[in-house]
Design an enzyme around this catalytic site. Structure first.
Site, PDB file in Angstrom:
ATOM      1  N   ASP A 141      67.676 -12.554  39.955  1.00  0.00           N
ATOM      2  CA  ASP A 141      68.820 -12.799  40.850  1.00  0.00           C
ATOM      3  C   ASP A 141      69.964 -11.808  40.615  1.00  0.00           C
ATOM      4  OD1 ASP A 141      69.389 -13.943  38.447  1.00  0.00           O
ATOM      5  OD2 ASP A 141      70.245 -15.789  39.237  1.00  0.00           O
ATOM      6  N   SER A 144      60.248 -12.246  38.126  1.00  0.00           N
ATOM      7  CA  SER A 144      60.898 -12.965  37.029  1.00  0.00           C
ATOM      8  C   SER A 144      59.883 -13.926  36.442  1.00  0.00           C
ATOM      9  CB  SER A 144      62.093 -13.742  37.578  1.00  0.00           C
ATOM     10  OG  SER A 144      62.319 -14.899  36.811  1.00  0.00           O
ATOM     11  N   ILE A 145      59.677 -13.867  35.129  1.00  0.00           N
ATOM     12  CA  ILE A 145      58.631 -14.736  34.574  1.00  0.00           C
ATOM     13  C   ILE A 145      59.065 -16.198  34.514  1.00  0.00           C
ATOM     14  CG2 ILE A 145      57.614 -12.888  33.189  1.00  0.00           C
ATOM     15  CD1 ILE A 145      58.814 -14.389  30.723  1.00  0.00           C
ATOM     16  N   ASP A 146      60.385 -16.448  34.640  1.00  0.00           N
ATOM     17  CA  ASP A 146      60.865 -17.835  34.512  1.00  0.00           C
ATOM     18  C   ASP A 146      60.610 -18.688  35.748  1.00  0.00           C
ATOM     19  OD1 ASP A 146      61.860 -17.042  32.146  1.00  0.00           O
ATOM     20  OD2 ASP A 146      63.944 -16.878  32.782  1.00  0.00           O
ATOM     21  N   MET A 191      59.766 -19.072  26.759  1.00  0.00           N
ATOM     22  CA  MET A 191      60.954 -18.511  27.398  1.00  0.00           C
ATOM     23  C   MET A 191      61.468 -19.434  28.503  1.00  0.00           C
ATOM     24  SD  MET A 191      60.465 -14.451  27.686  1.00  0.00           S
ATOM     25  CE  MET A 191      60.928 -13.383  26.329  1.00  0.00           C
ATOM     26  N   GLY A 192      62.709 -19.212  28.887  1.00  0.00           N
ATOM     27  CA  GLY A 192      63.345 -20.012  29.940  1.00  0.00           C
ATOM     28  C   GLY A 192      64.700 -20.449  29.447  1.00  0.00           C
ATOM     29  N   HIS A 225      58.512 -12.299  23.383  1.00  0.00           N
ATOM     30  CA  HIS A 225      58.226 -11.317  24.434  1.00  0.00           C
ATOM     31  C   HIS A 225      56.754 -11.124  24.743  1.00  0.00           C
ATOM     32  CE1 HIS A 225      62.475 -10.617  24.152  1.00  0.00           C
ATOM     33  NE2 HIS A 225      62.389  -9.973  25.300  1.00  0.00           N
ATOM     34  N   THR A 233      35.285 -26.018  43.480  1.00  0.00           N
ATOM     35  CA  THR A 233      34.150 -25.095  43.518  1.00  0.00           C
ATOM     36  C   THR A 233      34.667 -23.673  43.420  1.00  0.00           C
ATOM     37  OG1 THR A 233      32.499 -24.076  44.956  1.00  0.00           O
ATOM     38  CG2 THR A 233      34.211 -25.326  46.055  1.00  0.00           C
ATOM     39  N   VAL A 234      33.946 -22.810  42.710  1.00  0.00           N
ATOM     40  CA  VAL A 234      34.410 -21.423  42.595  1.00  0.00           C
ATOM     41  C   VAL A 234      34.368 -20.722  43.950  1.00  0.00           C
ATOM     42  CG1 VAL A 234      33.712 -21.184  40.177  1.00  0.00           C
ATOM     43  CG2 VAL A 234      32.132 -20.494  41.971  1.00  0.00           C
TER      44      VAL A 234
END
EC number: 2.7.1.11
Length: 746
Positions: free
Chosen positions: A90, A135-137, A179-180, A269, A500-501
């Site tokens: 952001d 953003s990984i969060d 993280m977060g 990290h 199912t795959v």
């Protein structure tokens, strides 16, 4: 992020634009010079499987000042750049929006200083900005998933799976910090995906006296023969007074109160690194293409927008509305309005939190009102990763709703033979991370055992049935539905959860297990591409599973950066094969001297994998050589991906809630369920979770080829072709409208 960079560059070149890299984030824009360089097709080759970002990223103080932004504007103008695609969180997006607002003022100032002429002011009057959230969060409101979140979950779950085995051996308690700082998404979803004993989130602090409650819960679990405890803590976890709850504090508490051997692991990290997951690559590729289209369609009046995903639907949202709402969440947390914070985070966050609470904490038996109903769970078809998570979730929600839960072993075959046992809360502990099917599963259909199955339904007085499986489960449901007239035992609520795959079940855009299979295919393709790059001038032909459904081949091709993917749904002939060979011959003249071609196992009766391999080998003589690889059953195995654990858990809980509601309607009236709406498939369609009667789904099914007549992912076909340098027409009719952010549609 690299998948997004690759998609933007290639789509940009495809539509005839000049595309520039800006290295090192806004710092590079301010410094200019060699930090802004033109990109070509090959500059984004072989980056799909690389984590991080090849163009670098940096926090930039200078861009926060007006003179910094003035320099940046000047650098862009020298190259005639007026369209900006920003990938970031952001902060980056808010910066881009401010830059856009100031643009005309900056141009006037540059003209006054004599750095640009009047014509330039006219010519470059507007700056268009489109954002993608990396953003990984997953902390950005308005988008279901941000780029990088799924990969971070993969890292967390890999660690949790590894820790669980050692904790199990030593009877330890582990406190895991993820993280977060301001958003508990990673903590919540990983807790849901590994069945953690307790989770601490910034948005939903524990009630007063949580210390006592948590210790009681941990000791109860130990008393139930559970050898380990997992506690997950978001780094920004707080109590109701906004005081931090640290992992060390939790460890001290467990050690002093309970005397358990306790260890803390801080993931740090690790979560940002590693190879991106298949989901993230596909998400970022779709977003990148969508971003270019949004820039092409932008007018001076359109506000800066963010491209994001809602369900599996690409949408555009006003950037500032999303930023505003993201800031509102933080404000609600600062003001201790925690319920508002959870609500503003959106529907899926609140849903995850409720599901977690229901599955983690069991009320004492005497506090659960009994319904005197027996609900049976069965796995049908081929194994798919995530089936066990679905069974666990169904069993626990069923018990919490007061039902007696029965497990049917070995599919309809076992059902007919009476392999049925009661299954309890603790019996399904630790099931989320297990691949395959613990209950056992078979492709046998119920048709030839209707008498025996009806007898078993009567003997065990089964009041409702939950079927977890693939296309056979769907066919089985149709057979049971048809047999209702003859056997009143089948007049009970029945619901199927697709697993199912192949992802070929009518009534759902996704099925449990497909994401895990896709990751297996993508990982294998990465390794194969690496081998091909080493050998130079080599083309690999890879056969994937899926029956007649091309989902795995098509999406695998998109995620692995394949040159072509042959599927049944899009008929091809010798001329297409010929043009693919020519395309690869051209490619070998560039610096990218390798090729990757995927083929769905049943895409053509005569153009077999061997045939295509031989054709390519003959036609490519002297230019490239060929190798083939059949992936086979490894696609059905392995530990379930975070997506499949989560999806299995949530959708199965939803199915149980439906069963409970149906049984409640009939309570005391001895009602027979004979209507179509009491025998359904539960699926995800566009943006919604919906129950569809099997009777209605018949019309939408191609029974001969065991696939739905319409499949949403076919509209992503051109995407793969464009990114592999083919001419293709990409349908943009359903994008383009700017929508508004609603907290509950988020």
């Amino acid at each position: 992020m690299n998948a997004a960079v690759r998609a933007v560059v290639r789509m940009g070149i495809y539509v005839g634009a000049k595309v520039y890299f800006i290295y090192e984030g806004y710092q590079g824009m301010v410094d200019g010079g060699s930090n802004i360089a033109e990109a070509d097709w090959e500059s984004v080759s072989s980056i799909l499987q690389v984590g991080g970002t090849i163009i670098g990223s940096a926090r930039c103080q200078a861009f926060r000042t007006r003179e910094g932004r003035l320099k940046a504007a000047c650098n862009l103008l020298q190259r005639g750049i007026t369209n900006l695609c920003v990938i970031g969180g952001d902060g980056s997006l808010t910066g881009a929006n401010l830059f856009r607002k100031e643009w005309s003022g900056l141009l006037e100032e540059l003209a006054r200083n004599g750095q640009i002429d009047k014509e330039a002011v006219q010519k470059y009057a507007y700056l268009n900005v489109v954002g993608m959230v990396g953003s990984i969060d997953n902390d950005f409101c308005g988008t279901d998933m941000t780029i990088g979140t799924d990969s971070a979950l993969h890292r967390i779950i890999e660690v949790v799976d590894a820790i669980m085995t050692t904790a199990q051996s030593h009877q330890r308690t582990f406190v895991l910090e993820v993280m977060g700082r301001h958003c508990g998404y990673l903590a919540l979803v990983s807790a849901l995906a590994c069945g953690a004993d307790w989770v601490f989130l910034p948005e939903s602090p524990p009630e007063e006296g949580w210390e006592e409650q948590m210790c009681v819960k941990l000791s109860e679990n130990r008393a139930r023969k559970k050898r380990l405890n997992i506690i997950i803590v978001a780094e920004g976890a707080i109590d109701t007074q906004n005081k931090p709850i640290t992992s060390e504090k939790i460890k001290e508490l467990v050690v002093t109160q309970l005397g358990y051997d306790t260890r803390v692991t801080i993931l740090g990290h690790v979560q940002r690194g590693g190879t991106p997951s298949a989901f993230d690559r596909i998400l970022a590729s779709r977003m990148g293409v969508e971003a270019v289209i949004a820039l092409l369609e932008a007018t001076p009046d359109t506000p800066a927008c963010v491209v994001s995903l809602n369900g599996n639907h690409a949408v555009r949202l006003p950037l500032m509305e999303c930023v505003q709402m993201t800031q509102d969440v933080q404000k609600a947390m600062d003001e201790r309005r925690f319920q508002d914070a959870v609500r503003l985070r959106g529907r899926s966050f609140a849903g995850n939190l409720n599901t977690y609470k229901r599955l983690a904490i069991k009320l004492p038996d005497d506090q659960i009102p009994k319904t005197n109903c027996n609900v049976a769970v069965i796995n049908v078809g081929a194994p798919a990763a995530g089936m066990n998570a679905a069974v666990r979730s169904a069993v626990r929600v069923g018990i919490a709703d007061g039902h007696r839960m029965l497990a049917i072993y070995d599919g309809f075959d076992g059902f007919a033979k009476g392999q049925i046992k009661e299954i309890g809360w603790t019996d399904v502990g630790g099931w989320t991370g297990q691949g395959g099917s613990i209950l056992g599963t078979k492709r046998v259909l119920p048709g030839k055992y209707l008498e025996e199955i009806a007898t078993q339904m009567r003997t065990h007085s089964i009041n409702a049935l939950l079927i977890i499986g693939g296309f056979e489960a769907y066919l089985g449901l149709l057979e049971l539905s048809a047999a209702r007239e003859k056997h009143e035992e089948f007049c009970v609520p029945m619901v199927m959860v697709p697993a199912t795959v192949s992802n070929n079940v009518p009534g759902s855009d996704f099925s449990i297990g497909a994401d895990t299979a896709l990751n297996t295919i993508t990982d294998t393709c990465d390794r194969i591409k690496q081998s091909a790059s080493g050998t130079k001038r080599r083309v690999f032909i890879i056969e994937t599973m899926g029956g007649y459904c091309g989902y795995l081949a098509n999406m695998g091709g998109l995620a692995a950066g394949a040159d072509a993917a042959y599927i049944f749904e899009e008929p091809f002939d010798i001329r297409d094969l010929q043009s693919n060979v020519e395309h690869l011959t051209e490619k070998m003249k560039t610096t990218i001297q390798r090729g990757l071609v995927l083929r769905n196992e049943s895409c053509s009766e005569n153009y077999t994998t061997d045939f295509i391999y031989q054709l390519y080998s003959e036609e490519g003589k002297g230019v490239f050589d060929c190798r083939k690889n059949v992936l086979g059953h490894m696609q059905q195995g392995g530990a379930p991906s975070p997506f499949d654990r989560n999806f299995g858990t949530k959708i199965s809980a939803r199915a149980m809630e439906w069963i409970t509601a149906k049984l409640k309607e009939a309570r005391g009236r001895g009602k027979k369920f004979t209507t179509d709406d009491s025998i359904c498939v539960l699926g995800i369609s566009k943006r919604n979770v919906i129950f569809q009667p099997v009777a209605e789904l018949k019309k939408q099914t191609d029974f001969e080829h065991r696939i739905p007549k319409e499949q949403w992912w076919l509209k992503l076909r051109p995407l793969m072709k464009i990114l592999a340098k083919y001419k293709a027409s990409y349908d943009v009719s359903d994008s383009g409208q700017l929508e508004h952010v609603q907290p509950w549609s988020v």
